[in-house]
Scaffold this motif. Structure first.
Motif, short mmCIF file in Angstrom:
data_model
loop_
_atom_site.label_atom_id
_atom_site.label_comp_id
_atom_site.label_asym_id
_atom_site.label_seq_id
_atom_site.Cartn_x
_atom_site.Cartn_y
_atom_site.Cartn_z
N UNK A 1 0.85 -1.20 0.00
CA UNK A 1 0.00 0.00 0.00
C UNK A 1 0.88 1.24 0.00
N UNK A 2 0.31 2.32 -0.53
CA UNK A 2 1.00 3.60 -0.53
C UNK A 2 -0.04 4.70 -0.37
N UNK A 3 0.42 5.89 -0.02
CA UNK A 3 -0.50 6.99 0.27
C UNK A 3 -1.24 7.44 -0.98
N UNK A 4 -2.53 7.63 -0.84
CA UNK A 4 -3.37 8.09 -1.95
C UNK A 4 -3.18 9.61 -2.11
N UNK A 5 -2.06 9.98 -2.70
CA UNK A 5 -1.73 11.39 -2.90
C UNK A 5 -0.60 11.48 -3.91
N UNK A 6 -0.51 12.61 -4.58
CA UNK A 6 0.60 12.87 -5.49
C UNK A 6 1.72 13.53 -4.70
N UNK A 7 2.87 12.89 -4.64
CA UNK A 7 4.04 13.43 -3.95
C UNK A 7 5.18 13.44 -4.97
N UNK A 8 5.25 14.53 -5.72
CA UNK A 8 6.20 14.64 -6.82
C UNK A 8 7.59 14.96 -6.27
N UNK B 1 -1.52 -0.83 -3.98
CA UNK B 1 -2.84 -0.43 -3.51
C UNK B 1 -2.76 0.98 -2.94
N UNK B 2 -3.55 1.89 -3.52
CA UNK B 2 -3.57 3.29 -3.09
C UNK B 2 -4.66 3.48 -2.02
N UNK B 3 -4.27 3.90 -0.81
CA UNK B 3 -5.24 4.10 0.28
C UNK B 3 -4.80 5.33 1.10
N UNK C 1 -4.73 4.72 7.15
CA UNK C 1 -5.30 3.39 6.95
C UNK C 1 -4.25 2.43 6.42
N UNK C 2 -3.39 2.91 5.53
CA UNK C 2 -2.31 2.08 4.99
C UNK C 2 -1.44 1.55 6.12
N UNK C 3 -1.05 2.42 7.04
CA UNK C 3 -0.19 2.01 8.15
C UNK C 3 -0.92 1.06 9.10
N UNK C 4 -2.20 1.33 9.35
CA UNK C 4 -2.97 0.47 10.24
C UNK C 4 -3.13 -0.93 9.65
N UNK C 5 -3.35 -1.00 8.34
CA UNK C 5 -3.54 -2.30 7.70
C UNK C 5 -2.21 -3.03 7.51
N UNK C 6 -1.13 -2.29 7.41
CA UNK C 6 0.20 -2.91 7.44
C UNK C 6 0.40 -3.61 8.78
N UNK C 7 0.07 -2.93 9.87
CA UNK C 7 0.23 -3.51 11.20
C UNK C 7 -0.65 -4.74 11.38
N UNK D 1 4.94 1.74 1.53
CA UNK D 1 6.02 2.69 1.19
C UNK D 1 5.39 4.05 0.94
N UNK D 2 6.11 5.12 1.02
CA UNK D 2 7.45 5.29 1.54
C UNK D 2 7.29 5.75 3.00
N UNK D 3 7.92 5.03 3.92
CA UNK D 3 7.71 5.21 5.35
C UNK D 3 9.01 5.70 5.99
N UNK D 4 8.92 6.81 6.71
CA UNK D 4 10.11 7.26 7.44
C UNK D 4 10.18 6.53 8.78
N UNK D 5 11.40 6.43 9.30
CA UNK D 5 11.62 5.64 10.51
C UNK D 5 11.53 6.49 11.76
N UNK D 6 10.73 6.02 12.70
CA UNK D 6 10.81 6.45 14.10
C UNK D 6 10.63 5.17 14.91
N UNK D 7 11.24 5.08 16.09
CA UNK D 7 11.18 3.82 16.84
C UNK D 7 9.76 3.28 17.06
#
Length: 274
Positions: A41-48, A77-79, A83-89, A97-103
C-alpha cells in the motif's frame, strides 16, 4: 501376390508402431517458474517526484526495476495514509512505502536492518529515497526557525494526518494540529490564520510554492529535518518469507545505486526544477 502380402504386413507393423507411440504419454512440460506477488500500500496522494496516484514517479520506477531483478510482482494499492499504516500492522498488506523511521513505527512492520523482530534501527543504505520537511509561514509572519527552536510562533504547527514529522514537532514542545489530509488543505489553513506554521515534505512544499497559493506563503530557509524513507514489510511477511524480504531490500539498494536508476532520478528531479 507375395509382394502384396508383404506390403500389407509392413503397413500393419507401421500402424501398430504409430498406435504404440501415441499411447506413450508425452513428457510433462517443465512447469513455469511461479512469480511471487507482494502486495504494497501507498498513500493516496501525489508526492512529486516520488509518486503519483496513477503509479508514476521515482518510487514506482525503483520498485519496477526491483521486480525485474527478482522476478516478482508488486501489487500496488492506493489508500489514505493512516489506513495504509494500520492495515500494514494488521498484516492486511505485505508492505507499505514510503515510510520514514521512528522507533514507535517498529510496531507497524519491519524496516530493513531491524531484523524479523523489528528491533534496532533502520539501515539507511537500503532506503528508497531521502526527503526533507520544510516549514511554511504566512507571508509577513514573524515565525523563525534556527534549526533548533521555533520562535515567535502564534498558533499550532500543522502537519498531515499520520505523518511522522509530528513526533519531531512534539519534541520541540510546540502545539500541533494533525487535522489535514492533504498539503493544499494544510496551506489553506495556514493562510486563513488557523495555524502559526505548517510542516510539509520537500516535494509537497515545492508543489505548493509552484501553485496559486504561493503568493501568500513563505518557506523558511532551514529544513526542519531531513530523513530517509523505506519500504516497510509487515511482520507477517517478514516471518513467512524472510529470505524474500532480504532479497527485496538488497535489490532496492542495488537498483537505487545503479547507473540506470540514477539517470531516471536525475531527469525527474531536473524536470521538477524547471
Amino acid at each position: 501376390m507375395m509382394g502384396s502380402r508383404r506390403a500389407i504386413r509392413t503397413l500393419a507393423v507401421l500402424a501398430c508402431c504409430a498406435l504404440s507411440a501415441a499411447s506413450v504419454p508425452a513428457a510433462a512440460a517443465e512447469p513455469a517458474a511461479r512469480v511471487e506477488t507482494v502486495t504494497l500500500c501507498f498513500e493516496r496522494a501525489n508526492v512529486i517526484p516520488w509518486r503519483t496516484e496513477q503509479l508514476g514517479g521515482l518510487n514506482f520506477e525503483l520498485l519496477r526495476m526491483v521486480e525485474q531483478r527478482l522476478n516478482i510482482h508488486f501489487d500496488f494499492q492506493s489508500v489514505p495514509w493512516k489506513r495504509c499504516l494500520a492495515q500494514l500492522q494488521a498484516n492486511a498488506y505485505d508492505g507499505a512505502f514510503a515510510v520514514s523511521y521512528v522507533p514507535e513505527r517498529r510496531a507497524l512492520g519491519v524496516f530493513p536492518g531491524t531484523g524479523s523482530t523489528g528491533t534496532g534501527s533502520a539501515d539507511s543504505a537500503k532506503r528508497m529515497h531521502v526527503d526533507r520537511y520544510m516549514l511554511l509561514r504566512r507571508k509577513g509572519s514573524a515565525v523563525e526557525w534556527d534549526g533548533k527552536a521555533l520562535r515567535k510562533l502564534q498558533g499550532p504547527v500543522g502537519f498531515q494526518l499520520g505523518y511522522s514529522v509530528g513526533e519531531v514537532l512534539r519534541g520541540l514542545h510546540v502545539e500541533v494540529d494533525e487535522g489535514s489530509q492533504r498539503a493544499d488543505e494544510l496551506a489553506r489553513k495556514l493562510i486563513l490564520g488557523r495555524l502559526g506554521a505548517a510542516a510539509m515534505g520537500g516535494s509537497d512544499t515545492a508543489a505548493i510554492m509552484r501553485g496559486p497559493l504561493a503568493a501568500e506563503l513563505e518557506v523558511l530557509p532551514l529544513p526542519l529535518i531531513e530523513k530517509p524513507y523505506y519500504l516497510v514489510l509487515s511482520h507477517g511477511m517478514a516471518e513467512r518469507r524472510p529470505e524474500l524480504a532480504q532479497r527485496i531490500w538488497t535489490a532496492m539498494a542495488q537498483v537505487r545505486n545503479s547507473p540506470a536508476y540514477k539517470k531516471i532520478e536525475q531527469a525527474a528531479q531536473e524536470g521538477g526544477n524547471n
